[in-house]
Design a protein around this motif. Structure first.
Motif, PDB file in Angstrom:
ATOM      1  N   GLU A   3      43.692  -0.541   9.054  1.00 13.82           N
ATOM      2  CA  GLU A   3      43.557  -1.571   8.019  1.00 13.82           C
ATOM      3  C   GLU A   3      42.107  -2.068   7.949  1.00 13.82           C
ATOM      4  O   GLU A   3      41.566  -2.282   6.884  1.00 13.82           O
ATOM      5  CB  GLU A   3      44.509  -2.725   8.348  1.00 13.82           C
ATOM      6  CG  GLU A   3      44.455  -3.906   7.388  1.00 13.82           C
ATOM      7  CD  GLU A   3      44.800  -3.512   5.967  1.00 13.82           C
ATOM      8  OE1 GLU A   3      44.042  -3.919   5.069  1.00 13.82           O
ATOM      9  OE2 GLU A   3      45.786  -2.795   5.717  1.00 13.82           O
ATOM     10  N   ARG A   8      39.003  -3.593   0.850  1.00 11.85           N
ATOM     11  CA  ARG A   8      40.001  -4.168  -0.050  1.00 11.85           C
ATOM     12  C   ARG A   8      39.358  -5.177  -0.969  1.00 11.85           C
ATOM     13  O   ARG A   8      38.346  -5.790  -0.638  1.00 11.85           O
ATOM     14  CB  ARG A   8      41.080  -4.906   0.758  1.00 11.85           C
ATOM     15  CG  ARG A   8      41.987  -4.020   1.534  1.00 11.85           C
ATOM     16  CD  ARG A   8      43.168  -4.828   2.075  1.00 11.85           C
ATOM     17  NE  ARG A   8      44.201  -3.944   2.503  1.00 11.85           N
ATOM     18  CZ  ARG A   8      45.106  -3.392   1.690  1.00 11.85           C
ATOM     19  NH1 ARG A   8      45.124  -3.686   0.410  1.00 11.85           N
ATOM     20  NH2 ARG A   8      46.011  -2.569   2.168  1.00 11.85           N
ATOM     21  N   LYS A   9      40.026  -5.412  -2.086  1.00  9.54           N
ATOM     22  CA  LYS A   9      39.604  -6.515  -2.952  1.00  9.54           C
ATOM     23  C   LYS A   9      40.756  -6.948  -3.848  1.00  9.54           C
ATOM     24  O   LYS A   9      41.617  -6.136  -4.221  1.00  9.54           O
ATOM     25  CB  LYS A   9      38.412  -6.106  -3.812  1.00  9.54           C
ATOM     26  CG  LYS A   9      38.724  -5.015  -4.793  1.00  9.54           C
ATOM     27  CD  LYS A   9      37.566  -4.792  -5.747  1.00  9.54           C
ATOM     28  CE  LYS A   9      37.931  -3.729  -6.762  1.00  9.54           C
ATOM     29  NZ  LYS A   9      36.814  -3.351  -7.621  1.00  9.54           N
ATOM     30  N   LEU A  10      40.744  -8.207  -4.178  1.00 10.31           N
ATOM     31  CA  LEU A  10      41.660  -8.727  -5.178  1.00 10.31           C
ATOM     32  C   LEU A  10      41.146  -8.318  -6.540  1.00 10.31           C
ATOM     33  O   LEU A  10      39.959  -8.492  -6.835  1.00 10.31           O
ATOM     34  CB  LEU A  10      41.706 -10.257  -5.114  1.00 10.31           C
ATOM     35  CG  LEU A  10      42.557 -10.855  -4.016  1.00 10.31           C
ATOM     36  CD1 LEU A  10      42.227 -12.343  -3.872  1.00 10.31           C
ATOM     37  CD2 LEU A  10      44.035 -10.686  -4.333  1.00 10.31           C
ATOM     38  N   ASP A 106      45.895  -6.824  -4.228  1.00 13.90           N
ATOM     39  CA  ASP A 106      44.865  -6.710  -3.191  1.00 13.90           C
ATOM     40  C   ASP A 106      44.782  -5.212  -2.911  1.00 13.90           C
ATOM     41  O   ASP A 106      45.522  -4.676  -2.087  1.00 13.90           O
ATOM     42  CB  ASP A 106      45.281  -7.497  -1.946  1.00 13.90           C
ATOM     43  CG  ASP A 106      44.094  -7.864  -1.065  1.00 13.90           C
ATOM     44  OD1 ASP A 106      43.605  -8.983  -1.185  1.00 13.90           O
ATOM     45  OD2 ASP A 106      43.653  -7.021  -0.263  1.00 13.90           O
ATOM     46  N   VAL A 107      43.925  -4.538  -3.660  1.00 10.34           N
ATOM     47  CA  VAL A 107      43.930  -3.075  -3.675  1.00 10.34           C
ATOM     48  C   VAL A 107      42.881  -2.511  -2.719  1.00 10.34           C
ATOM     49  O   VAL A 107      41.982  -3.217  -2.275  1.00 10.34           O
ATOM     50  CB  VAL A 107      43.647  -2.526  -5.097  1.00 10.34           C
ATOM     51  CG1 VAL A 107      44.701  -3.008  -6.081  1.00 10.34           C
ATOM     52  CG2 VAL A 107      42.253  -2.912  -5.570  1.00 10.34           C
ATOM     53  N   GLN A 143      48.446 -17.536 -12.141  1.00  6.33           N
ATOM     54  CA  GLN A 143      47.007 -17.801 -12.239  1.00  6.33           C
ATOM     55  C   GLN A 143      46.565 -18.166 -13.653  1.00  6.33           C
ATOM     56  O   GLN A 143      45.562 -18.856 -13.822  1.00  6.33           O
ATOM     57  CB  GLN A 143      46.193 -16.581 -11.771  1.00  6.33           C
ATOM     58  CG  GLN A 143      46.340 -16.253 -10.290  1.00  6.33           C
ATOM     59  CD  GLN A 143      45.813 -17.344  -9.364  1.00  6.33           C
ATOM     60  OE1 GLN A 143      44.938 -18.123  -9.729  1.00  6.33           O
ATOM     61  NE2 GLN A 143      46.365 -17.415  -8.166  1.00  6.33           N
TER      62      GLN A 143
ATOM     63  N   ALA B  67      36.686 -11.304  -0.922  1.00 13.41           N
ATOM     64  CA  ALA B  67      37.133 -10.470  -2.041  1.00 13.41           C
ATOM     65  C   ALA B  67      38.606 -10.115  -1.866  1.00 13.41           C
ATOM     66  O   ALA B  67      39.336  -9.982  -2.840  1.00 13.41           O
ATOM     67  CB  ALA B  67      36.291  -9.200  -2.130  1.00 13.41           C
ATOM     68  N   SER B  68      39.052  -9.973  -0.618  1.00 14.69           N
ATOM     69  CA  SER B  68      40.439  -9.577  -0.326  1.00 14.69           C
ATOM     70  C   SER B  68      41.173 -10.666   0.441  1.00 14.69           C
ATOM     71  O   SER B  68      40.645 -11.229   1.410  1.00 14.69           O
ATOM     72  CB  SER B  68      40.420  -8.294   0.512  1.00 14.69           C
ATOM     73  OG  SER B  68      41.608  -8.175   1.268  1.00 14.69           O
ATOM     74  N   VAL B  69      42.411 -10.947   0.050  1.00 16.10           N
ATOM     75  CA  VAL B  69      43.185 -11.961   0.770  1.00 16.10           C
ATOM     76  C   VAL B  69      43.728 -11.386   2.084  1.00 16.10           C
ATOM     77  O   VAL B  69      43.969 -12.127   3.041  1.00 16.10           O
ATOM     78  CB  VAL B  69      44.301 -12.556  -0.129  1.00 16.10           C
ATOM     79  CG1 VAL B  69      45.356 -11.530  -0.468  1.00 16.10           C
ATOM     80  CG2 VAL B  69      44.939 -13.768   0.512  1.00 16.10           C
ATOM     81  N   VAL B  70      43.874 -10.062   2.147  1.00 12.99           N
ATOM     82  CA  VAL B  70      44.239  -9.422   3.422  1.00 12.99           C
ATOM     83  C   VAL B  70      43.132  -9.699   4.449  1.00 12.99           C
ATOM     84  O   VAL B  70      43.399 -10.116   5.587  1.00 12.99           O
ATOM     85  CB  VAL B  70      44.454  -7.898   3.229  1.00 12.99           C
ATOM     86  CG1 VAL B  70      44.635  -7.195   4.565  1.00 12.99           C
ATOM     87  CG2 VAL B  70      45.659  -7.641   2.331  1.00 12.99           C
ATOM     88  N   ILE B 104      44.938 -17.847  -3.088  1.00 14.48           N
ATOM     89  CA  ILE B 104      44.285 -16.995  -4.084  1.00 14.48           C
ATOM     90  C   ILE B 104      44.020 -17.833  -5.319  1.00 14.48           C
ATOM     91  O   ILE B 104      44.893 -18.589  -5.745  1.00 14.48           O
ATOM     92  CB  ILE B 104      45.201 -15.826  -4.503  1.00 14.48           C
ATOM     93  CG1 ILE B 104      45.382 -14.854  -3.346  1.00 14.48           C
ATOM     94  CG2 ILE B 104      44.658 -15.104  -5.723  1.00 14.48           C
ATOM     95  CD1 ILE B 104      46.350 -13.729  -3.670  1.00 14.48           C
TER      96      ILE B 104
END
Lengths: 187, 187
Positions: A3, A8-10, A106-107, A143, B67-70, B104
Protein backbone atom coordinates in the motif's frame (compact mmCIF):
# COMPACT_ATOMS: atom_id res chain seq x y z
CA UNK A 1 3.28 -3.72 -4.35
CA UNK A 2 2.58 -2.64 -0.80
CA UNK A 3 0.00 0.00 0.00
CA UNK A 4 2.80 2.39 0.91
CA UNK A 5 4.47 2.28 -2.50
CA UNK A 6 1.27 3.20 -4.33
CA UNK A 7 0.70 6.80 -5.28
CA UNK A 8 -2.87 7.57 -4.36
CA UNK A 9 -5.02 10.61 -4.75
CA UNK A 10 -8.57 11.72 -4.26
CA UNK A 11 -10.09 12.54 -7.58
CA UNK A 12 -13.49 13.17 -9.12
CA UNK A 13 -14.15 10.59 -11.81
CA UNK A 14 -16.35 11.43 -14.80
CA UNK A 15 -17.44 8.55 -17.00
CA UNK A 16 -19.50 8.95 -20.16
CA UNK A 17 -20.76 6.66 -22.87
CA UNK A 18 -23.16 6.72 -25.79
CA UNK A 19 -26.56 5.16 -25.36
CA UNK A 20 -27.45 2.83 -28.23
CA UNK A 21 -23.97 3.05 -29.76
CA UNK A 22 -24.21 -0.36 -31.46
CA UNK A 23 -27.52 0.56 -33.09
CA UNK A 24 -26.08 3.88 -34.34
CA UNK A 25 -23.01 2.12 -35.74
CA UNK A 26 -25.19 -0.58 -37.32
CA UNK A 27 -27.32 2.08 -39.03
CA UNK A 28 -24.53 4.27 -40.36
CA UNK A 29 -20.93 3.75 -39.39
CA UNK A 30 -19.42 6.78 -41.10
CA UNK A 31 -22.01 9.24 -39.77
CA UNK A 32 -21.76 7.78 -36.26
CA UNK A 33 -17.98 8.09 -36.17
CA UNK A 34 -18.21 11.62 -37.50
CA UNK A 35 -20.68 12.67 -34.78
CA UNK A 36 -18.79 10.77 -32.07
CA UNK A 37 -15.52 12.48 -32.94
CA UNK A 38 -17.06 15.93 -32.93
CA UNK A 39 -19.00 15.30 -29.67
CA UNK A 40 -15.94 13.93 -27.91
CA UNK A 41 -14.01 16.99 -29.02
CA UNK A 42 -16.69 19.32 -27.63
CA UNK A 43 -16.73 17.34 -24.39
CA UNK A 44 -12.94 17.46 -24.09
CA UNK A 45 -13.01 21.23 -24.54
CA UNK A 46 -15.58 21.66 -21.75
CA UNK A 47 -13.61 19.31 -19.51
CA UNK A 48 -10.50 21.44 -19.98
CA UNK A 49 -12.47 24.60 -19.26
CA UNK A 50 -13.49 23.06 -15.93
CA UNK A 51 -9.90 22.15 -15.08
CA UNK A 52 -10.41 18.46 -15.81
CA UNK A 53 -8.36 16.02 -17.86
CA UNK A 54 -9.43 13.27 -20.25
CA UNK A 55 -7.77 10.08 -19.04
CA UNK A 56 -8.91 7.78 -21.81
CA UNK A 57 -11.52 7.74 -24.55
CA UNK A 58 -11.83 4.34 -26.22
CA UNK A 59 -14.79 3.72 -28.56
CA UNK A 60 -17.91 5.43 -27.27
CA UNK A 61 -16.50 5.85 -23.74
CA UNK A 62 -14.83 8.82 -22.19
CA UNK A 63 -13.14 8.79 -18.81
CA UNK A 64 -12.04 12.08 -17.28
CA UNK A 65 -10.87 13.23 -13.89
CA UNK A 66 -11.16 16.51 -12.02
CA UNK A 67 -9.39 17.78 -8.93
CA UNK A 68 -12.80 19.01 -7.70
CA UNK A 69 -16.09 17.14 -7.79
CA UNK A 70 -17.93 20.49 -7.89
CA UNK A 71 -16.13 21.18 -11.16
CA UNK A 72 -16.89 17.66 -12.42
CA UNK A 73 -20.66 17.89 -11.83
CA UNK A 74 -20.82 21.43 -13.21
CA UNK A 75 -18.99 20.23 -16.31
CA UNK A 76 -21.28 17.21 -16.72
CA UNK A 77 -24.32 19.51 -16.75
CA UNK A 78 -22.72 21.80 -19.34
CA UNK A 79 -21.77 18.82 -21.49
CA UNK A 80 -25.36 17.58 -21.53
CA UNK A 81 -26.63 21.06 -22.43
CA UNK A 82 -24.09 21.46 -25.21
CA UNK A 83 -24.78 18.03 -26.72
CA UNK A 84 -28.54 18.55 -26.48
CA UNK A 85 -28.09 21.73 -28.52
CA UNK A 86 -26.00 19.91 -31.11
CA UNK A 87 -28.52 17.07 -31.33
CA UNK A 88 -31.19 19.56 -32.41
CA UNK A 89 -29.33 19.79 -35.74
CA UNK A 90 -29.51 16.04 -36.35
CA UNK A 91 -32.39 13.87 -37.59
CA UNK A 92 -33.95 11.74 -34.84
CA UNK A 93 -32.29 8.46 -35.77
CA UNK A 94 -28.83 10.09 -35.88
CA UNK A 95 -29.03 11.90 -32.54
CA UNK A 96 -26.23 10.79 -30.24
CA UNK A 97 -27.01 10.85 -26.55
CA UNK A 98 -24.49 10.38 -23.75
CA UNK A 99 -25.05 9.18 -20.21
CA UNK A 100 -22.67 10.46 -17.53
CA UNK A 101 -21.68 9.14 -14.10
CA UNK A 102 -19.66 11.09 -11.52
CA UNK A 103 -17.99 9.62 -8.45
CA UNK A 104 -15.23 10.35 -5.95
CA UNK A 105 -12.43 7.85 -5.51
CA UNK A 106 -9.15 7.52 -3.67
CA UNK A 107 -7.53 6.06 -6.76
CA UNK A 108 -4.09 4.73 -7.58
CA UNK A 109 -2.23 6.84 -10.09
CA UNK A 110 0.33 5.32 -12.40
CA UNK A 111 1.71 7.66 -15.00
CA UNK A 112 -1.37 9.15 -16.65
CA UNK A 113 -3.68 6.29 -15.71
CA UNK A 114 -5.94 5.93 -12.69
CA UNK A 115 -7.10 2.65 -11.16
CA UNK A 116 -9.52 1.65 -8.45
CA UNK A 117 -13.05 0.72 -7.55
CA UNK A 118 -13.88 4.44 -7.69
CA UNK A 119 -13.43 4.24 -11.47
CA UNK A 120 -15.59 1.12 -11.81
CA UNK A 121 -18.31 2.74 -9.76
CA UNK A 122 -18.32 5.83 -12.00
CA UNK A 123 -18.91 3.55 -15.00
CA UNK A 124 -21.70 1.81 -13.15
CA UNK A 125 -23.33 5.15 -12.28
CA UNK A 126 -23.14 6.19 -15.91
CA UNK A 127 -25.05 3.05 -16.92
CA UNK A 128 -27.81 3.99 -14.47
CA UNK A 129 -28.25 7.49 -15.97
CA UNK A 130 -31.12 8.36 -18.30
CA UNK A 131 -30.36 9.27 -21.91
CA UNK A 132 -28.79 12.70 -21.75
CA UNK A 133 -28.72 12.47 -17.95
CA UNK A 134 -26.26 12.36 -15.07
CA UNK A 135 -26.06 10.06 -12.05
CA UNK A 136 -23.71 10.71 -9.16
CA UNK A 137 -22.74 8.71 -6.08
CA UNK A 138 -23.58 9.64 -2.52
CA UNK A 139 -19.90 10.52 -1.98
CA UNK A 140 -20.13 13.03 -4.83
CA UNK A 141 -23.55 14.29 -3.74
CA UNK A 142 -22.37 14.94 -0.17
CA UNK A 143 -19.64 17.25 -1.49
CA UNK A 144 -21.70 19.19 -4.05
CA UNK A 145 -25.19 19.45 -2.53
CA UNK A 146 -24.69 22.88 -0.94
CA UNK A 147 -22.23 24.16 -3.53
CA UNK A 148 -24.10 23.85 -6.82
CA UNK A 149 -27.45 25.36 -7.82
CA UNK A 150 -28.85 22.11 -9.23
CA UNK A 151 -31.54 19.89 -7.83
CA UNK A 152 -30.88 16.27 -7.14
CA UNK A 153 -33.14 13.31 -6.67
CA UNK A 154 -32.24 10.30 -4.56
CA UNK A 155 -32.73 7.14 -6.60
CA UNK A 156 -32.26 4.71 -3.74
CA UNK A 157 -29.77 1.90 -3.36
CA UNK A 158 -28.79 0.17 -6.58
CA UNK A 159 -26.86 -3.03 -6.96
CA UNK A 160 -23.82 -2.93 -9.24
CA UNK A 161 -22.11 -5.84 -10.96
CA UNK A 162 -18.83 -6.71 -9.20
CA UNK A 163 -19.35 -3.91 -6.70
CA UNK A 164 -19.25 -4.90 -3.04
CA UNK A 165 -22.02 -2.78 -1.67
CA UNK A 166 -25.24 -1.26 -2.95
CA UNK A 167 -24.63 2.15 -4.55
CA UNK A 168 -26.58 5.11 -3.26
CA UNK A 169 -27.41 6.97 -6.42
CA UNK A 170 -28.52 10.57 -7.03
CA UNK A 171 -29.79 11.94 -10.30
CA UNK A 172 -28.95 15.51 -11.29
CA UNK A 173 -32.16 17.20 -12.43
CA UNK A 174 -31.22 19.24 -15.48
CA UNK A 175 -33.25 22.37 -16.23
CA UNK A 176 -36.47 21.18 -17.78
CA UNK A 177 -36.50 18.20 -15.48
CA UNK A 178 -36.94 20.50 -12.52
CA UNK A 179 -40.21 21.94 -13.82
CA UNK A 180 -41.68 18.53 -14.31
CA UNK A 181 -40.02 16.80 -11.38
CA UNK A 182 -43.38 15.73 -10.05
CA UNK A 183 -44.32 13.77 -13.16
CA UNK A 184 -40.85 13.09 -14.44
CA UNK A 185 -40.18 10.68 -17.29
CA UNK A 186 -36.78 10.09 -18.86
CA UNK A 187 -35.95 12.38 -21.80
CA UNK B 1 -16.61 35.75 -6.40
CA UNK B 2 -18.66 33.38 -8.50
CA UNK B 3 -18.42 29.62 -8.10
CA UNK B 4 -16.63 29.43 -11.44
CA UNK B 5 -13.75 31.69 -10.42
CA UNK B 6 -12.93 29.62 -7.35
CA UNK B 7 -10.17 27.06 -7.56
CA UNK B 8 -11.49 23.96 -5.87
CA UNK B 9 -9.99 20.59 -5.14
CA UNK B 10 -10.80 17.41 -3.32
CA UNK B 11 -8.43 17.00 -0.43
CA UNK B 12 -8.07 14.92 2.71
CA UNK B 13 -8.02 17.21 5.72
CA UNK B 14 -6.10 16.24 8.86
CA UNK B 15 -6.75 18.30 11.96
CA UNK B 16 -4.92 17.76 15.27
CA UNK B 17 -4.88 19.47 18.61
CA UNK B 18 -3.56 18.88 22.12
CA UNK B 19 -5.95 17.67 24.76
CA UNK B 20 -5.69 19.69 27.98
CA UNK B 21 -3.34 22.24 26.42
CA UNK B 22 -4.37 25.04 28.81
CA UNK B 23 -3.72 22.84 31.83
CA UNK B 24 -0.28 21.86 30.50
CA UNK B 25 0.58 25.48 29.82
CA UNK B 26 -0.69 26.54 33.25
CA UNK B 27 1.50 23.88 34.90
CA UNK B 28 4.72 24.57 33.06
CA UNK B 29 4.87 26.90 30.11
CA UNK B 30 8.47 26.30 29.08
CA UNK B 31 8.26 22.50 29.24
CA UNK B 32 4.95 22.51 27.36
CA UNK B 33 6.29 24.66 24.56
CA UNK B 34 9.38 22.48 24.36
CA UNK B 35 7.33 19.28 24.02
CA UNK B 36 4.84 20.89 21.64
CA UNK B 37 7.60 22.07 19.32
CA UNK B 38 9.25 18.68 19.23
CA UNK B 39 5.94 16.80 18.75
CA UNK B 40 4.83 19.11 15.97
CA UNK B 41 8.18 18.56 14.29
CA UNK B 42 7.79 14.76 14.49
CA UNK B 43 4.24 15.04 13.15
CA UNK B 44 5.35 17.27 10.28
CA UNK B 45 8.03 14.76 9.34
CA UNK B 46 5.51 11.89 9.24
CA UNK B 47 3.07 14.03 7.25
CA UNK B 48 5.77 14.67 4.65
CA UNK B 49 6.62 10.96 4.51
CA UNK B 50 2.97 10.30 3.65
CA UNK B 51 2.98 12.93 0.91
CA UNK B 52 1.00 15.40 2.97
CA UNK B 53 1.55 19.10 3.63
CA UNK B 54 1.16 21.15 6.81
CA UNK B 55 -1.18 24.01 5.95
CA UNK B 56 -1.06 25.82 9.26
CA UNK B 57 0.01 25.11 12.83
CA UNK B 58 -1.07 27.86 15.25
CA UNK B 59 -0.78 27.18 18.99
CA UNK B 60 -1.62 23.58 19.80
CA UNK B 61 -3.39 23.00 16.45
CA UNK B 62 -2.05 21.49 13.30
CA UNK B 63 -3.90 21.45 10.00
CA UNK B 64 -2.54 19.34 7.17
CA UNK B 65 -3.83 18.14 3.82
CA UNK B 66 -3.16 15.04 1.76
CA UNK B 67 -3.96 14.23 -1.86
CA UNK B 68 -5.14 10.80 -0.63
CA UNK B 69 -7.35 10.05 2.37
CA UNK B 70 -5.76 6.59 2.59
CA UNK B 71 -2.43 8.34 3.15
CA UNK B 72 -4.02 10.73 5.66
CA UNK B 73 -5.51 8.01 7.86
CA UNK B 74 -2.37 5.87 7.66
CA UNK B 75 -0.35 8.91 8.71
CA UNK B 76 -2.71 9.70 11.59
CA UNK B 77 -2.22 6.19 12.98
CA UNK B 78 1.56 6.46 12.70
CA UNK B 79 1.51 9.87 14.38
CA UNK B 80 -0.43 8.47 17.33
CA UNK B 81 1.99 5.53 17.62
CA UNK B 82 5.03 7.80 17.46
CA UNK B 83 3.70 10.27 20.04
CA UNK B 84 2.62 7.42 22.35
CA UNK B 85 6.22 6.17 22.25
CA UNK B 86 7.58 9.63 23.02
CA UNK B 87 5.13 10.10 25.88
CA UNK B 88 6.59 7.03 27.60
CA UNK B 89 9.68 9.15 28.30
CA UNK B 90 7.70 11.87 30.06
CA UNK B 91 6.27 11.99 33.59
CA UNK B 92 2.50 11.56 33.67
CA UNK B 93 1.61 15.19 34.20
CA UNK B 94 3.85 16.28 31.32
CA UNK B 95 2.56 13.79 28.74
CA UNK B 96 1.13 15.57 25.69
CA UNK B 97 -1.69 13.80 23.91
CA UNK B 98 -3.13 14.80 20.55
CA UNK B 99 -6.56 14.10 19.12
CA UNK B 100 -6.86 13.82 15.35
CA UNK B 101 -9.78 14.23 12.93
CA UNK B 102 -9.70 13.29 9.24
CA UNK B 103 -12.24 14.34 6.63
CA UNK B 104 -12.63 14.73 2.88
CA UNK B 105 -13.61 18.11 1.46
CA UNK B 106 -14.05 19.79 -1.88
CA UNK B 107 -12.27 22.88 -0.60
CA UNK B 108 -11.41 26.24 -2.06
CA UNK B 109 -7.71 26.77 -2.48
CA UNK B 110 -6.23 30.23 -2.33
CA UNK B 111 -2.46 30.34 -2.44
CA UNK B 112 -1.35 27.92 0.25
CA UNK B 113 -4.59 28.14 2.23
CA UNK B 114 -7.65 25.96 2.06
CA UNK B 115 -11.20 26.99 2.99
CA UNK B 116 -14.53 25.26 3.34
CA UNK B 117 -16.88 23.36 5.58
CA UNK B 118 -14.70 20.30 5.01
CA UNK B 119 -12.04 21.99 7.13
CA UNK B 120 -14.48 22.92 9.91
CA UNK B 121 -15.79 19.37 10.00
CA UNK B 122 -12.26 17.97 10.36
CA UNK B 123 -11.77 20.18 13.43
CA UNK B 124 -15.10 19.01 14.82
CA UNK B 125 -14.13 15.35 14.30
CA UNK B 126 -10.86 15.97 16.09
CA UNK B 127 -12.74 17.30 19.12
CA UNK B 128 -14.77 14.06 19.20
CA UNK B 129 -11.68 11.84 19.28
CA UNK B 130 -10.39 10.20 22.46
CA UNK B 131 -7.03 11.24 23.89
CA UNK B 132 -4.47 9.79 21.52
CA UNK B 133 -7.28 8.73 19.18
CA UNK B 134 -8.57 9.40 15.68
CA UNK B 135 -12.08 10.12 14.41
CA UNK B 136 -12.93 10.19 10.73
CA UNK B 137 -16.03 11.16 8.78
CA UNK B 138 -18.23 8.79 6.82
CA UNK B 139 -16.85 10.33 3.61
CA UNK B 140 -13.33 9.38 4.71
CA UNK B 141 -14.42 5.97 6.01
CA UNK B 142 -16.13 5.06 2.72
CA UNK B 143 -12.86 5.63 0.86
CA UNK B 144 -10.51 3.81 3.26
CA UNK B 145 -12.55 0.92 4.66
CA UNK B 146 -11.34 -1.69 2.15
CA UNK B 147 -7.91 -0.16 1.63
CA UNK B 148 -6.40 -0.03 5.11
CA UNK B 149 -5.84 -2.86 7.59
CA UNK B 150 -7.35 -1.00 10.54
CA UNK B 151 -10.60 -1.64 12.30
CA UNK B 152 -13.17 1.08 12.61
CA UNK B 153 -16.11 1.56 14.90
CA UNK B 154 -19.20 3.55 13.95
CA UNK B 155 -19.93 6.10 16.64
CA UNK B 156 -23.33 7.15 15.32
CA UNK B 157 -24.54 10.57 14.28
CA UNK B 158 -23.07 13.47 16.21
CA UNK B 159 -24.19 17.07 16.16
CA UNK B 160 -21.53 19.67 15.40
CA UNK B 161 -21.61 23.35 16.27
CA UNK B 162 -22.33 25.46 13.13
CA UNK B 163 -22.48 22.33 11.00
CA UNK B 164 -25.66 21.86 8.97
CA UNK B 165 -26.18 18.15 9.35
CA UNK B 166 -25.35 15.47 11.90
CA UNK B 167 -21.88 14.03 11.35
CA UNK B 168 -21.54 10.29 10.91
CA UNK B 169 -18.42 9.53 12.87
CA UNK B 170 -16.07 6.53 12.80
CA UNK B 171 -13.33 5.85 15.30
CA UNK B 172 -10.10 4.22 14.14
CA UNK B 173 -9.28 1.40 16.54
CA UNK B 174 -5.56 1.59 17.11
CA UNK B 175 -3.67 -1.64 17.95
CA UNK B 176 -4.41 -2.35 21.58
CA UNK B 177 -7.91 -1.06 21.15
CA UNK B 178 -8.65 -3.92 18.79
CA UNK B 179 -7.90 -6.58 21.40
CA UNK B 180 -10.23 -5.01 23.86
CA UNK B 181 -12.86 -3.76 21.42
CA UNK B 182 -15.53 -5.68 23.27
CA UNK B 183 -14.95 -3.90 26.56
CA UNK B 184 -13.44 -0.74 25.15
CA UNK B 185 -12.76 2.29 27.32
CA UNK B 186 -10.97 5.42 26.11
CA UNK B 187 -7.18 5.38 26.62
Amino acid sequence: MTEKSLIRKLTAIFSADVEGYSRLMGDDEAATIHTLTSYKKAMTELIKQHRGRVVDAPGDNLLAEFASVVDAVQCAVEVQHELAERNKELPNKRKMVFRIGVNIGDVVQENDRIYGDGVNIAARLESMADSGGICISRAAYDQVKYKLPFEFRYEGEQLGKNIKEPLRVYKVLIDSEIDKASDYTPL
